[in-house]
Design an enzyme around this catalytic site. Structure first.
Site, PDB file in Angstrom:
ATOM      1  N   ALA A 169      18.612  -9.780 -25.491  1.00 34.97           N
ATOM      2  CA  ALA A 169      19.641  -9.909 -24.460  1.00 34.97           C
ATOM      3  C   ALA A 169      20.327  -8.564 -24.218  1.00 34.97           C
ATOM      4  CB  ALA A 169      20.665 -10.949 -24.867  1.00 34.97           C
ATOM      5  N   SER A 223     -18.676 -14.655 -17.749  1.00 36.12           N
ATOM      6  CA  SER A 223     -18.903 -14.372 -16.331  1.00 36.12           C
ATOM      7  C   SER A 223     -19.287 -15.674 -15.632  1.00 36.12           C
ATOM      8  CB  SER A 223     -19.971 -13.311 -16.163  1.00 36.12           C
ATOM      9  OG  SER A 223     -21.131 -13.715 -16.822  1.00 36.12           O
ATOM     10  N   GLU A 241     -11.229 -20.948  -5.110  1.00 32.36           N
ATOM     11  CA  GLU A 241     -10.349 -19.777  -5.088  1.00 32.36           C
ATOM     12  C   GLU A 241     -11.126 -18.532  -4.697  1.00 32.36           C
ATOM     13  OE1 GLU A 241      -9.532 -19.052  -9.406  1.00 32.36           O
ATOM     14  OE2 GLU A 241      -9.263 -21.226  -9.475  1.00 32.36           O
ATOM     15  N   LYS A 260     -12.853 -15.070  -4.782  1.00 32.03           N
ATOM     16  CA  LYS A 260     -13.334 -14.247  -5.895  1.00 32.03           C
ATOM     17  C   LYS A 260     -12.895 -12.819  -5.604  1.00 32.03           C
ATOM     18  CE  LYS A 260     -17.405 -13.405  -8.741  1.00 32.03           C
ATOM     19  NZ  LYS A 260     -17.404 -11.962  -8.810  1.00 32.03           N
ATOM     20  N   ASP A 270     -12.434  -8.948  -5.811  1.00 29.98           N
ATOM     21  CA  ASP A 270     -13.344  -7.880  -6.226  1.00 29.98           C
ATOM     22  C   ASP A 270     -12.543  -6.772  -6.906  1.00 29.98           C
ATOM     23  OD1 ASP A 270     -15.666  -6.555  -6.582  1.00 29.98           O
ATOM     24  OD2 ASP A 270     -15.912  -5.940  -4.493  1.00 29.98           O
ATOM     25  N   GLU A 308      -7.384 -10.826 -12.256  1.00 28.06           N
ATOM     26  CA  GLU A 308      -8.045  -9.651 -11.702  1.00 28.06           C
ATOM     27  C   GLU A 308      -7.026  -8.575 -11.344  1.00 28.06           C
ATOM     28  OE1 GLU A 308     -11.169 -10.442 -11.773  1.00 28.06           O
ATOM     29  OE2 GLU A 308     -12.300  -9.053 -10.511  1.00 28.06           O
ATOM     30  N   TYR A 357      -5.788 -16.159 -12.682  1.00 28.09           N
ATOM     31  CA  TYR A 357      -6.612 -17.330 -12.347  1.00 28.09           C
ATOM     32  C   TYR A 357      -7.258 -17.992 -13.562  1.00 28.09           C
ATOM     33  CZ  TYR A 357     -10.151 -13.629 -12.484  1.00 28.09           C
ATOM     34  OH  TYR A 357     -10.928 -12.570 -12.869  1.00 28.09           O
ATOM     35  N   LYS A 360     -21.131 -16.613  -3.402  1.00 24.99           N
ATOM     36  CA  LYS A 360     -20.974 -15.250  -2.890  1.00 24.99           C
ATOM     37  C   LYS A 360     -21.063 -15.196  -1.359  1.00 24.99           C
ATOM     38  CE  LYS A 360     -20.991 -12.033  -5.467  1.00 24.99           C
ATOM     39  NZ  LYS A 360     -21.658 -11.409  -6.574  1.00 24.99           N
ATOM     40  N   CYS A 366     -18.895  25.254  17.690  1.00 24.71           N
ATOM     41  CA  CYS A 366     -17.962  24.146  17.857  1.00 24.71           C
ATOM     42  C   CYS A 366     -18.178  23.517  19.231  1.00 24.71           C
ATOM     43  CB  CYS A 366     -16.533  24.658  17.726  1.00 24.71           C
ATOM     44  SG  CYS A 366     -15.296  23.429  18.167  1.00 24.71           S
ATOM     45  N   CYS A 385     -14.792  24.304  21.453  1.00 26.13           N
ATOM     46  CA  CYS A 385     -14.371  25.634  21.919  1.00 26.13           C
ATOM     47  C   CYS A 385     -15.506  26.652  21.923  1.00 26.13           C
ATOM     48  CB  CYS A 385     -13.211  26.150  21.073  1.00 26.13           C
ATOM     49  SG  CYS A 385     -13.699  26.616  19.408  1.00 26.13           S
ATOM     50  N   CYS A 411     -15.274  24.933  12.365  1.00 26.83           N
ATOM     51  CA  CYS A 411     -15.117  25.743  13.559  1.00 26.83           C
ATOM     52  C   CYS A 411     -14.239  26.932  13.196  1.00 26.83           C
ATOM     53  CB  CYS A 411     -14.446  24.893  14.639  1.00 26.83           C
ATOM     54  SG  CYS A 411     -13.645  25.849  15.921  1.00 26.83           S
ATOM     55  N   CYS A 424      -9.245  26.863  19.530  1.00 25.35           N
ATOM     56  CA  CYS A 424      -9.934  25.573  19.625  1.00 25.35           C
ATOM     57  C   CYS A 424      -8.939  24.476  20.001  1.00 25.35           C
ATOM     58  CB  CYS A 424     -10.605  25.252  18.296  1.00 25.35           C
ATOM     59  SG  CYS A 424     -11.501  23.699  18.353  1.00 25.35           S
TER      60      CYS A 424
HETATM   61  S1  IVH Z   1     -13.062 -17.263 -13.388  1.00 23.16           S
HETATM   62  C1  IVH Z   1     -14.995 -18.475 -17.218  1.00 23.16           C
HETATM   63  N1  IVH Z   1     -11.932 -16.853 -11.050  1.00 23.16           N
HETATM   64  O1  IVH Z   1     -15.538 -12.662 -11.336  1.00 23.16           O
HETATM   65  C2  IVH Z   1     -14.700 -18.014 -15.845  1.00 23.16           C
HETATM   66  N2  IVH Z   1     -13.268 -15.108 -11.972  1.00 23.16           N
HETATM   67  O2  IVH Z   1     -18.366 -13.081 -12.139  1.00 23.16           O
HETATM   68  C3  IVH Z   1     -13.949 -16.766 -15.825  1.00 23.16           C
HETATM   69  N3  IVH Z   1     -13.328 -13.085 -10.604  1.00 23.16           N
HETATM   70  O3  IVH Z   1     -15.353 -11.508 -14.638  1.00 23.16           O
HETATM   71  C4  IVH Z   1     -13.816 -16.146 -14.495  1.00 23.16           C
HETATM   72  N4  IVH Z   1     -12.010 -13.810  -9.024  1.00 23.16           N
HETATM   73  O4  IVH Z   1     -13.659 -10.575 -12.937  1.00 23.16           O
HETATM   74  C5  IVH Z   1     -12.727 -16.345 -12.005  1.00 23.16           C
HETATM   75  N5  IVH Z   1     -10.827 -16.617  -9.032  1.00 23.16           N
HETATM   76  C6  IVH Z   1     -11.613 -16.110  -9.983  1.00 23.16           C
HETATM   77  C7  IVH Z   1     -12.143 -14.806  -9.908  1.00 23.16           C
HETATM   78  C8  IVH Z   1     -12.980 -14.346 -10.911  1.00 23.16           C
HETATM   79  C9  IVH Z   1     -12.724 -12.783  -9.458  1.00 23.16           C
HETATM   80  C10 IVH Z   1     -14.235 -12.168 -11.342  1.00 23.16           C
HETATM   81  C11 IVH Z   1     -13.869 -11.966 -12.784  1.00 23.16           C
HETATM   82  C12 IVH Z   1     -15.083 -12.371 -13.569  1.00 23.16           C
HETATM   83  C13 IVH Z   1     -16.165 -12.310 -12.556  1.00 23.16           C
HETATM   84  C14 IVH Z   1     -17.251 -13.303 -12.903  1.00 23.16           C
END
Ligand code: IVH
Length: 718
Positions: A45, A93, A127, A129, A131, A186, A238, A326, A432, A435, A456, A462
């Site tokens: 605090a 992944s 949701e 994805k 990048d 992310e 996420y 994708k 150029c 000019c 140039c 120019c």
């Molecule tokens: S879930 C067990 N949700 O995509 C599942 N991943 O190809 C864990 N990513 O390494 C991942 N948006 O970096 C999840 N809404 C989302 C995401 C997401 C991007 C990425 C993340 C992951 C990769 C998997």
């Protein structure tokens, strides 16, 4: 010490300044105890109260915000290499799906696996994805303790210090959060921030970045968190790893809880049951994709109920309960109708492919940059081949176009089979196109290689360079003159009417006087109304006083971006002092030249370019005319407190162990010292850490006082 009980509203500026300094060092002290896992000296605090007071004073006196303020959220620097972190739960992944059928198969497999559930009874979250880079944030007793990259999924890198610079990530969780929480999500860079960063890099003559993802990744893996702090990274939560207690029973609820705990969560997420609604949502997000301020590469579907997720479990590296649908890559085929050359402010000739209009990821693309002569030939920046089979790009070619990072269209490759038989290699102009002056590729003195940019040599002759220079002059970080956009600048530049034309920057400030004496009235010209003309003149008048760094930046000196302009303004204080020094710095390696080079952040190339600018009589004449219209406001003199180092010049060298270089620099500057990058007769102190080499030798040679980090700390009062 300032009295903490003075209400913020009644603090004088002087008191506020002193107190911000005290708060910065006090909070840093407690941070160090806390992050170093030593025993904290004060309660949470009390710590919060210090931070709140710091924030309140800064809100009242924004001009006093210190670079080392806790509000700038810079954590402790990592030790040199990133430590390894073994994830408490592996970071998995996702399987990818590409077609509607793949999605149908995924959903069917979930139903099959679970057995006996009625159609449309299983809800999925959908949701975007993102990048970016996945990150695992571990909180113990509601305090952020570790932030780790995904790494190989089992072991990642500890990037906590860098993550602490991301304002969107809470460092503390509310009281009702469980004792152990791992929030995953992310880290990404917004497209707008990426573009701004690249614009800045370009203005400073530095190499630009390829896309937001790589930039975010590079920024996170910086050893110096100050660099990360400058890059404006963001976060979406996420997923999660270890949790000592589950606060919800579904994916959807979990993410909502993260939102309540202060994490950013993605607003485009939906919970859906039927395949058709899932696919509709996918298409909807796809349509929005070009307009989002962040890159996404698909939509992730996850079984919503966590008990069902647990039953579905994992295959080797990915969960059975989720898949990534994708988006098709944002590429398309089209033809090169022409190759035009654009001439920029610094004379750079940039080839642009005029394409048969084509939609790439929902956006119509008609142009793509071809960067430079080598790029057209298929040669990369470091002399490497950038396209297979050595192919070049020719007019008439069918090419694959991609919108890199959703922003700048690029020609990825050529379809050789479709090349017209009569096509010929593109011949890059030697003059150029605007000019007619010679266009040359300069030789880099250090490497002996040809610069990739053709320039140039026309300079002021120019028209392209001149008009681009005016556009730069009125741009946001320079004079920022509202009402003088690209279109207007082109108009005034093209005009031959003495009452209207603007051929050089100072003409902007004489426009009104010329109008007053003329019968040609701007307000009668299409595109300008009475109100807009009045506003334009007001906007111009508002800039008759201008901060010195803006003026320096506006001059458009090659390699002098905003940051360098600020350094120069701070170092020289006034325009007169700056110009005088630059003209005196002509003979290389004289005192003034050395002084310019000793400014930390200014290297030889930049220094030479500034000196070159001040050698050109035409530049001096334009600046002279400008200065009869506008008054530069001197840069604020460094805070000359009564500290023993105020006004002294100090050089840090060797590897510092008590603080990062940036930290040392900020601290010294805060005390009114000037930090230089090289040792000269004007240097007062050299602070040398282990491994110090030539600068230390030079200091000894010149008899400059050398001290250790500890001695420096004692000098500045710890
Ligand atoms: S879930 C067990 N949700 O995509 C599942 N991943 O190809 C864990 N990513 O390494 C991942 N948006 O970096 C999840 N809404 C989302 C995401 C997401 C991007 C990425 C993340 C992951 C990769 C998997």
């Amino acid at each position: 010490m300032a009295d903490e009980t003075i209400p913020v509203e009644t603090l004088t500026e002087e008191q506020a300044k002193a107190e911000l300094q005290r708060l910065a060092s006090e909070i840093a002290h407690h941070d160090a105890l806390y992050h170093g896992k030593d025993k904290p000296e004060i309660s949470d605090a009390d710590y919060d109260a210090l931070k709140l007071r710091n924030d309140a004073i800064e809100a009242q006196f924004p001009q006093l915000v210190r670079t080392d303020s806790p509000s700038q959220r810079v954590g402790a620097a990592p030790a040199g290499i990133f430590a390894q972190v073994v994830h408490a739960r592996p970071m998995l992944s996702l399987d990818n799906t590409f077609s509607d059928e793949d999605v149908q198969d995924f959903v069917s497999s979930v139903y099959r696996f679970l057995g006996q559930l009625p159609d449309n009874s299983i809800a999925f979250t959908a949701e975007p994805k993102i990048d970016g880079l996945s990150m695992s944030l571990r909180y113990e007793n509601r305090k952020l303790v570790t932030a780790a990259t995904r790494g190989d999924g089992t072991t990642g890198e500890n990037v906590t210090a860098n993550i602490l610079t991301i304002k969107e990530i809470p460092t503390e969780l509310p009281e009702d959060a469980p004792d152990i929480v791992e929030v995953r999500g992310e880290v990404y860079m917004a497209k707008s921030d990426f573009l701004a960063l690249n614009a800045q890099m370009e203005a400073e003559g530095k190499q630009t970045y390829v896309n937001p993802r790589n930039t975010a990744s590079g920024s996170l893996r910086q050893l110096d968190p100050k660099v990360t702090a400058n890059r404006k990274l963001r976060f979406f939560a996420y997923a999660w790893g270890e949790m000592s207690q589950m606060p919800a029973e579904t994916q959807w609820e979990m993410v909502q809880v993260f939102g309540r705990w202060g994490f950013p969560i993605n607003p485009l997420t939906q919970r859906l049951t039927s395949i058709s609604s899932i696919l509709d949502h996918y298409r909807e997000i796809g349509l929005q994709r070009p307009d989002l301020d962040y890159d996404i590469d698909g939509v992730v579907y996850k079984v919503d109920r966590l008990d069902l997720q647990a039953r579905l479990g994992f295959r080797s590296r990915s969960p059975r309960w989720a898949t990534a649908h994708k988006f098709p890559a944002e590429q398309a085929f089209t033809t090169v109708e022409a190759i035009d050359i654009q001439v920029g402010r610094t004379g750079a000739l940039t080839p642009v492919a005029r394409l048969t209009p084509i939609t790439v990821g929902g956006v119509v693309v008609t142009n793509a940059t071809l960067h430079n002569e080598d790029y057209i030939k298929g040669i990369g920046n470091s002399g490497d081949r950038i396209r297979p089979d050595d192919h070049d790009i020719r007019i008439g070619d069918t090419v694959i176009v991609q919108r890199a990072g959703d922003v700048i269209p690029q020609v990825l490759d050529v379809v050789l089979e479709k090349r017209p038989e009569d096509s010929a290699p593109y011949v890059f102009p030697k003059t150029c196109p605007v000019c007619g002056s010679h266009a040359v590729r300069e030789k880099n003195e250090k490497t002996g290689k040809l610069d990739s940019v053709t320039r140039c040599t026309g300079g002021f002759v120019c028209r392209a360079q001149a008009v681009e220079h005016i556009k730069h002059f009125v741009s946001r970080n320079a004079f920022d003159i509202e009402g003088l956009g690209t279109k207007q600048v082109d108009f005034f530049f093209e005009s031959d009417d003495p009452a209207l034309m603007i051929r050089t920057a100072p003409d902007i400030f004489t426009l009104k006087a010329r109008q007053d004496q003329s019968l040609t009235k701007l307000e009668n010209i299409e595109g300008f109304g009475r109100v807009s003309v009045r506003k334009l003149f007001e906007a111009i008048d508002a800039r008759r006083e201008i901060a010195l760094h803006r003026l320096i930046f506006a001059l458009g000196i090659r390699h002098v971006g905003e940051t360098t302009a600020k350094l120069l303004a701070r170092s020289y204080g006034s325009y007169a002092a700056f110009a005088e020094a630059m003209q005196a710095a002509g003979p290389k390696f004289g005192d003034t030249w050395n002084e310019l080079n000793s400014i930390d952040g200014i290297g030889e190339v930049v220094a030479a370019s500034i000196v070159e600018f001040f050698k050109e009589p035409r530049n001096l004449e334009v600046v002279q005319r400008l200065l009869s219209e506008v008054t530069p406001v001197d840069a604020e003199a460094p805070i000359t407190s009564d500290s023993p180092v105020a006004g002294k010049t100090v050089v840090f060298t060797g590897s510092l162990e008590r603080f990062t270089r940036d930290e040392a620099k900020a601290r010294a500057e805060g005390l009114g010292a000037k930090v230089a990058g090289s040792v000269s007769k004007k240097t007062d102190y050299v602070v040398a850490g282990p491994g110090a080499g030539s600068k230390l030798d030079k200091a000894r040679e010149l008899g400059v006082q050398v001290m250790t980090e500890d001695e420096w700390l004692t000098l500045i009062g710890g």
